[in-house]
Design a protein around this motif. Structure first.
Motif, PDB file in Angstrom:
ATOM      1  N   LEU A  55       0.817  -1.200   0.000  1.00 40.56           N
ATOM      2  CA  LEU A  55       0.000   0.000   0.000  1.00 40.56           C
ATOM      3  C   LEU A  55       0.850   1.248   0.000  1.00 40.56           C
ATOM      4  N   THR A  56       0.238   2.349  -0.302  1.00 40.44           N
ATOM      5  CA  THR A  56       0.990   3.595  -0.331  1.00 40.44           C
ATOM      6  C   THR A  56       0.437   4.608   0.657  1.00 40.44           C
ATOM      7  N   TYR A  57      -0.386   4.175   1.644  1.00 39.32           N
ATOM      8  CA  TYR A  57      -0.923   5.099   2.645  1.00 39.32           C
ATOM      9  C   TYR A  57       0.208   5.606   3.528  1.00 39.32           C
ATOM     10  N   PRO A  58       0.001   6.731   4.232  1.00 37.95           N
ATOM     11  CA  PRO A  58       1.039   7.200   5.151  1.00 37.95           C
ATOM     12  C   PRO A  58       1.304   6.168   6.241  1.00 37.95           C
ATOM     13  N   VAL A  59       2.567   6.057   6.639  1.00 35.87           N
ATOM     14  CA  VAL A  59       2.957   5.068   7.636  1.00 35.87           C
ATOM     15  C   VAL A  59       2.544   5.531   9.017  1.00 35.87           C
ATOM     16  N   SER A  60       1.907   4.639   9.809  1.00 37.31           N
ATOM     17  CA  SER A  60       1.502   5.076  11.132  1.00 37.31           C
ATOM     18  C   SER A  60       2.136   4.237  12.236  1.00 37.31           C
ATOM     19  N   MET A  61       2.718   3.101  11.914  1.00 33.50           N
ATOM     20  CA  MET A  61       3.254   2.264  12.972  1.00 33.50           C
ATOM     21  C   MET A  61       4.342   1.358  12.387  1.00 33.50           C
ATOM     22  N   GLU A  62       5.366   1.076  13.200  1.00 37.81           N
ATOM     23  CA  GLU A  62       6.423   0.174  12.727  1.00 37.81           C
ATOM     24  C   GLU A  62       6.614  -0.926  13.763  1.00 37.81           C
ATOM     25  N   THR A  63       6.706  -2.133  13.300  1.00 40.15           N
ATOM     26  CA  THR A  63       6.814  -3.278  14.206  1.00 40.15           C
ATOM     27  C   THR A  63       7.964  -4.184  13.780  1.00 40.15           C
ATOM     28  N   ASN A  64       8.766  -4.575  14.757  1.00 35.56           N
ATOM     29  CA  ASN A  64       9.883  -5.488  14.485  1.00 35.56           C
ATOM     30  C   ASN A  64       9.556  -6.881  15.010  1.00 35.56           C
ATOM     31  N   ILE A  65       9.689  -7.843  14.121  1.00 35.64           N
ATOM     32  CA  ILE A  65       9.412  -9.232  14.516  1.00 35.64           C
ATOM     33  C   ILE A  65      10.638 -10.077  14.232  1.00 35.64           C
ATOM     34  N   VAL A  66      11.016 -10.896  15.196  1.00 37.76           N
ATOM     35  CA  VAL A  66      12.131 -11.803  14.945  1.00 37.76           C
ATOM     36  C   VAL A  66      11.605 -13.235  14.953  1.00 37.76           C
ATOM     37  N   VAL A  67      12.060 -14.011  13.956  1.00 40.80           N
ATOM     38  CA  VAL A  67      11.659 -15.421  13.858  1.00 40.80           C
ATOM     39  C   VAL A  67      12.841 -16.256  14.331  1.00 40.80           C
ATOM     40  N   MET A  68      12.618 -17.024  15.405  1.00 42.66           N
ATOM     41  CA  MET A  68      13.708 -17.793  16.003  1.00 42.66           C
ATOM     42  C   MET A  68      13.355 -19.271  16.067  1.00 42.66           C
ATOM     43  N   GLY A  69      14.394 -20.078  16.222  1.00 45.40           N
ATOM     44  CA  GLY A  69      14.210 -21.528  16.334  1.00 45.40           C
ATOM     45  C   GLY A  69      15.457 -22.199  15.784  1.00 45.40           C
ATOM     46  N   THR A  70      15.594 -23.499  16.035  1.00 46.91           N
ATOM     47  CA  THR A  70      16.804 -24.189  15.581  1.00 46.91           C
ATOM     48  C   THR A  70      16.778 -24.375  14.060  1.00 46.91           C
ATOM     49  N   GLU A  71      17.872 -24.875  13.549  1.00 40.70           N
ATOM     50  CA  GLU A  71      18.040 -25.031  12.098  1.00 40.70           C
ATOM     51  C   GLU A  71      16.980 -25.976  11.513  1.00 40.70           C
ATOM     52  N   SER A  72      16.477 -25.628  10.374  1.00 38.36           N
ATOM     53  CA  SER A  72      15.582 -26.473   9.564  1.00 38.36           C
ATOM     54  C   SER A  72      14.170 -26.656  10.111  1.00 38.36           C
ATOM     55  N   VAL A  73      13.773 -25.840  11.062  1.00 36.88           N
ATOM     56  CA  VAL A  73      12.393 -25.970  11.554  1.00 36.88           C
ATOM     57  C   VAL A  73      11.394 -25.294  10.603  1.00 36.88           C
ATOM     58  N   GLY A  74      11.937 -24.460   9.689  1.00 38.48           N
ATOM     59  CA  GLY A  74      11.069 -23.793   8.718  1.00 38.48           C
ATOM     60  C   GLY A  74      10.907 -22.306   8.958  1.00 38.48           C
ATOM     61  N   LYS A  75      11.894 -21.675   9.584  1.00 34.43           N
ATOM     62  CA  LYS A  75      11.806 -20.226   9.847  1.00 34.43           C
ATOM     63  C   LYS A  75      11.710 -19.460   8.528  1.00 34.43           C
ATOM     64  N   SER A  76      12.587 -19.809   7.588  1.00 32.64           N
ATOM     65  CA  SER A  76      12.572 -19.101   6.299  1.00 32.64           C
ATOM     66  C   SER A  76      11.307 -19.456   5.526  1.00 32.64           C
ATOM     67  N   ALA A  77      10.905 -20.712   5.606  1.00 32.19           N
ATOM     68  CA  ALA A  77       9.685 -21.128   4.887  1.00 32.19           C
ATOM     69  C   ALA A  77       8.472 -20.351   5.395  1.00 32.19           C
ATOM     70  N   LEU A  78       8.374 -20.162   6.705  1.00 37.78           N
ATOM     71  CA  LEU A  78       7.243 -19.415   7.281  1.00 37.78           C
ATOM     72  C   LEU A  78       7.270 -17.957   6.820  1.00 37.78           C
ATOM     73  N   THR A  79       8.481 -17.378   6.863  1.00 40.34           N
ATOM     74  CA  THR A  79       8.629 -15.961   6.508  1.00 40.34           C
ATOM     75  C   THR A  79       8.309 -15.739   5.021  1.00 40.34           C
ATOM     76  N   VAL A  80       8.891 -16.589   4.184  1.00 36.78           N
ATOM     77  CA  VAL A  80       8.691 -16.426   2.739  1.00 36.78           C
ATOM     78  C   VAL A  80       7.228 -16.704   2.372  1.00 36.78           C
ATOM     79  N   ARG A  81       6.632 -17.673   3.047  1.00 38.59           N
ATOM     80  CA  ARG A  81       5.221 -17.992   2.804  1.00 38.59           C
ATOM     81  C   ARG A  81       4.348 -16.770   3.097  1.00 38.59           C
TER      82      ARG A  81
END
Ligand code: GDP
Ligand code: MG
Length: 209
Positions: A6-32
């Motif tokens: 979207l191109t509306y004015p920005v009103s809020m910013e949120t930082n999310i970190v995805v954690m877990g051991t190798e190969s649990v699907g962190k990248s798969a969840l994010t990319v999905r």
């Protein structure tokens, strides 16, 4: 939650970190979440993705840090940076579930006061639900862990279920938004109760004059 660029004015910013051991699907969840696609192999690239979402009718810029497992000083940096956490394990990998338990404790102790303004908003995610025939972690175990820690809980399949992944991030973003709003409220917790009680006594004194 609507998910659209979207191109509306920005009103809020949120930082999310995805954690877990190798190969649990962190990248798969994010990319999905970001592309709606499951591409199968993701490599080891560590990235912070920025995307704009609508959360309850409000535009939110969301930075998602897809991060490898580490208990190094970088861990502290991630914890300070994040407003919300996705702690992922694979339902076929008990060690990854144990690691999420450890991460939960580490995050809580790193943030200090568990009920303070910076109390972390966490969603525990059991991924690879499509591989239920290889399950080694029961749904109940994940749910109980989350209940005990006051977190949200989902079991999903990044491979097969876009809407489940969407629900994970939607509830996390809503939780972060609510936490930010209640942190801004002036009279919360014990201070608020003391103020309300004082107000009642002050009124009674005035009434009796
Ligand atoms: P990361 O190391 O935690 O980022 O894990 P990846 O996202 O790279 O995924 C590791 C492997 O698990 C890859 O081969 C993915 O295709 C696979 N994978 C991820 N999510 C799922 C899922 O929900 N179901 C199945 N069957 N495989 C998955
Ligand atoms: Mg990865």
């Amino acid at each position: 939650m609507e998910l659209r660029g979207l191109t509306y004015p920005v009103s809020m910013e949120t930082n999310i970190v995805v954690m877990g051991t190798e190969s649990v699907g962190k990248s798969a969840l994010t990319v999905r979440l970001l592309t709606r696609r499951f591409i199968g192999e993701y490599g080891d690239i560590e990235s912070i993705y920025t995307h704009r979402f609508m959360v309850d009718g409000r535009e939110t810029v969301v930075n998602i840090w897809d991060s490898p497992y580490s208990e190094t000083p970088l861990f502290e940096r991630k914890v300070r940076w994040a407003d919300g956490f996705v702690l992922a394990y694979s339902i076929c990998d008990r060690a990854s579930f144990t690691a999420v338990t450890r991460l939960l404790h580490a995050i809580k102790s790193s943030r200090g006061c568990p009920h303070g303004d910076r109390a972390p908003v966490v969603v525990v995610v059991g991924n690879k639900r499509d591989l239920h025939h290889r399950r080694t972690v029961l749904s109940e175990e994940g749910r109980l862990l989350a209940l005990d820690a006051g977190c949200l809980f989902y079991e999903v399949s990044a491979a097969e279920d876009y809407h489940g992944v969407l629900a994970v991030f939607h509830s996390l973003l809503t939780g972060v938004k609510d936490a930010k709003l209640s942190a801004k409220r002036p009279c919360t917790g014990l201070k608020g109760i003391v103020k309300s009680v004082s107000a009642v006594f002050a009124r009674r004194r005035t009434d009796s004059i």
